[in-house]
Scaffold this active site. Structure first.
Site, PDB file in Angstrom:
ATOM      1  N   GLY A  29      -8.572  -4.898  19.205  1.00  0.00           N
ATOM      2  CA  GLY A  29      -8.502  -4.974  17.691  1.00  0.00           C
ATOM      3  C   GLY A  29      -9.596  -5.322  17.153  1.00  0.00           C
ATOM      4  N   ASP A  55       1.986  -7.121  28.346  1.00  0.00           N
ATOM      5  CA  ASP A  55       2.992  -6.915  27.110  1.00  0.00           C
ATOM      6  C   ASP A  55       3.221  -8.344  26.899  1.00  0.00           C
ATOM      7  OD1 ASP A  55       5.211  -6.526  25.811  1.00  0.00           O
ATOM      8  OD2 ASP A  55       6.505  -5.731  27.327  1.00  0.00           O
ATOM      9  N   LEU A  56       2.790  -8.550  25.610  1.00  0.00           N
ATOM     10  CA  LEU A  56       3.238  -9.983  24.882  1.00  0.00           C
ATOM     11  C   LEU A  56       4.609 -10.555  24.640  1.00  0.00           C
ATOM     12  CD1 LEU A  56       0.112 -10.184  22.366  1.00  0.00           C
ATOM     13  CD2 LEU A  56       0.291 -11.306  24.683  1.00  0.00           C
ATOM     14  N   THR A 120      -2.914 -17.296   9.928  1.00  0.00           N
ATOM     15  CA  THR A 120      -2.953 -16.613   8.871  1.00  0.00           C
ATOM     16  C   THR A 120      -2.859 -17.468   7.615  1.00  0.00           C
ATOM     17  OG1 THR A 120      -2.208 -14.561   7.835  1.00  0.00           O
ATOM     18  CG2 THR A 120      -0.750 -15.780   9.226  1.00  0.00           C
ATOM     19  N   ASP A 121      -3.333 -16.900   6.579  1.00  0.00           N
ATOM     20  CA  ASP A 121      -3.055 -17.276   5.199  1.00  0.00           C
ATOM     21  C   ASP A 121      -1.639 -17.277   4.829  1.00  0.00           C
ATOM     22  OD1 ASP A 121      -4.053 -14.592   5.084  1.00  0.00           O
ATOM     23  OD2 ASP A 121      -3.279 -14.735   3.032  1.00  0.00           O
ATOM     24  N   TYR A 144       6.372 -11.977   8.755  1.00  0.00           N
ATOM     25  CA  TYR A 144       5.100 -12.171   9.492  1.00  0.00           C
ATOM     26  C   TYR A 144       4.300 -13.394   9.301  1.00  0.00           C
ATOM     27  CZ  TYR A 144       0.233 -11.792   9.822  1.00  0.00           C
ATOM     28  OH  TYR A 144      -1.318 -12.140  10.403  1.00  0.00           O
ATOM     29  N   TRP A 169      -7.628 -11.768   5.216  1.00  0.00           N
ATOM     30  CA  TRP A 169      -8.266 -10.251   4.711  1.00  0.00           C
ATOM     31  C   TRP A 169      -9.588 -10.061   5.778  1.00  0.00           C
ATOM     32  CZ3 TRP A 169      -9.446 -10.674  -1.359  1.00  0.00           C
ATOM     33  CH2 TRP A 169      -8.119 -10.989  -1.874  1.00  0.00           C
TER      34      TRP A 169
END
Length: 313
Positions: A29, A55-56, A120-121, A144, A169
């Site tokens: 990523g 594989d997560l 994450t935000d 999410y 972002w």
């Protein structure tokens, strides 16, 4: 394929301990790519793996990977990031974003090594006036954000030494992100409508990678380093429409594509998942605890466009 990045000099550290090896999930990523490009100090090796190696959703495979790798630390960067798709694909989102960090953290506790969890935000509802602090109340608006919060809680309660780093972002010269989308669309359109009532700070994946590396190395080298939650993005507040306008201004200076931006409200661009109206993250705790002062997002964007288009004339 897994990548073994051996630092700026590419040599092993002296002594019986050899390399300090850091396992990174999500190696293909944006963040994983930049962690591989980061100039790790001599004696450190970053090994990035992705779904084709691990594989997560397979907790047994996760346990075996951590137990069998002679790791010094784990950076948990792999995630289910399709925000809108997650609203229907709930089980997979929770498996990857919550249960995988739980399995990684458990394996790290058993191995006696720290874990750095990327979050994450989206754990916030976006209603605060001002920048979000790490200890502010969380209230995700969708699957999410909720699943990422689940991953945070799993890591925090695992008993492993940890750092949770929330970001927002994320953009880079790699993969799929807002900067590359704007440039691509501007190749065929003169005018774009972009949401202007969602506020935050862009984050260059390269700057995030440098921050995670710094935190990881501190956790490894300093047994007294505290576990906790920190925030990182680049400095300066903006909104998506203003961000797009700056992308095009900087692109135009390089001879790249540009377009006129028409600001619209979120209601003019409905999506399955709700987005936080305010994603601005406070850096105060990170500056206090790690001495990291994020640079302005405009400077970070300039570096990305230098790579994608070339330097401005």
């Amino acid at each position: 394929m897994a990548t073994d990045h051996r630092g700026a000099q590419g040599r092993s550290a002296p002594g019986a301990g050899g390399l300090k090896r850091v396992l990174v999930t999500g190696g293909n990523g944006q963040l994983g790519t930049e962690l591989q490009r980061f100039a790790w100090p001599e004696g450190w090796a970053m090994v990035g793996i992705d779904i084709d190696q691990l594989d997560l959703t397979d907790r047994d495979a996760i346990a075996a990977t951590v137990a069998g790798g002679d790791w010094t630390a784990v950076i948990s960067g792999g995630a289910y990031t399709a925000v809108d798709k997650a609203e229907d694909d709930i089980v997979t989102a929770w498996a990857v974003n919550a249960l995988a960090p739980a399995a990684l953290a458990k394996a790290c506790r058993e191995a006696g090594i720290p874990i750095v969890q990327v979050s994450t935000d989206y754990v916030f509802d976006g209603d605060k006036d001002g920048a979000w602090e790490p200890d502010d109340a969380v209230a995700p608006l969708g699957v999410y954000g909720a699943s990422k919060l689940g991953g945070e809680l799993a890591v925090r309660t695992s008993g492993a030494r940890h750092a949770i780093v929330r970001t927002a972002w994320v953009v880079s010269a790699h993969g799929n992100n807002f900067v590359k989308t704007m440039l691509r669309v501007a190749e065929t359109r003169d005018m774009l409508t972009v949401v202007a009532d969602q506020h935050g700070s862009p984050t260059a994946a390269a700057d995030l990678a440098a921050t995670l590396a710094t935190i990881t190395m501190r956790l490894v080298d300093d047994p007294a380093a505290a576990s906790g939650v920190w925030h990182f993005s680049n400095a300066g507040a903006t909104n998506w429409a203003a961000f797009a306008t700056d992308i095009f201004a900087q692109s135009r200076a390089r001879g790249g594509p540009s377009a006129t931006v028409e600001p619209i409200p979120t209601s003019g661009y409905p999506t399955p998942a709700r987005r936080p109206a305010n994603s601005l993250l406070s850096h105060a705790a990170l500056m206090r605890d790690y001495g990291i002062t994020p640079r302005p997002w405009q400077a970070a964007l300039s570096d990305i466009l230098d790579e994608l288009i070339g330097k401005a004339s």
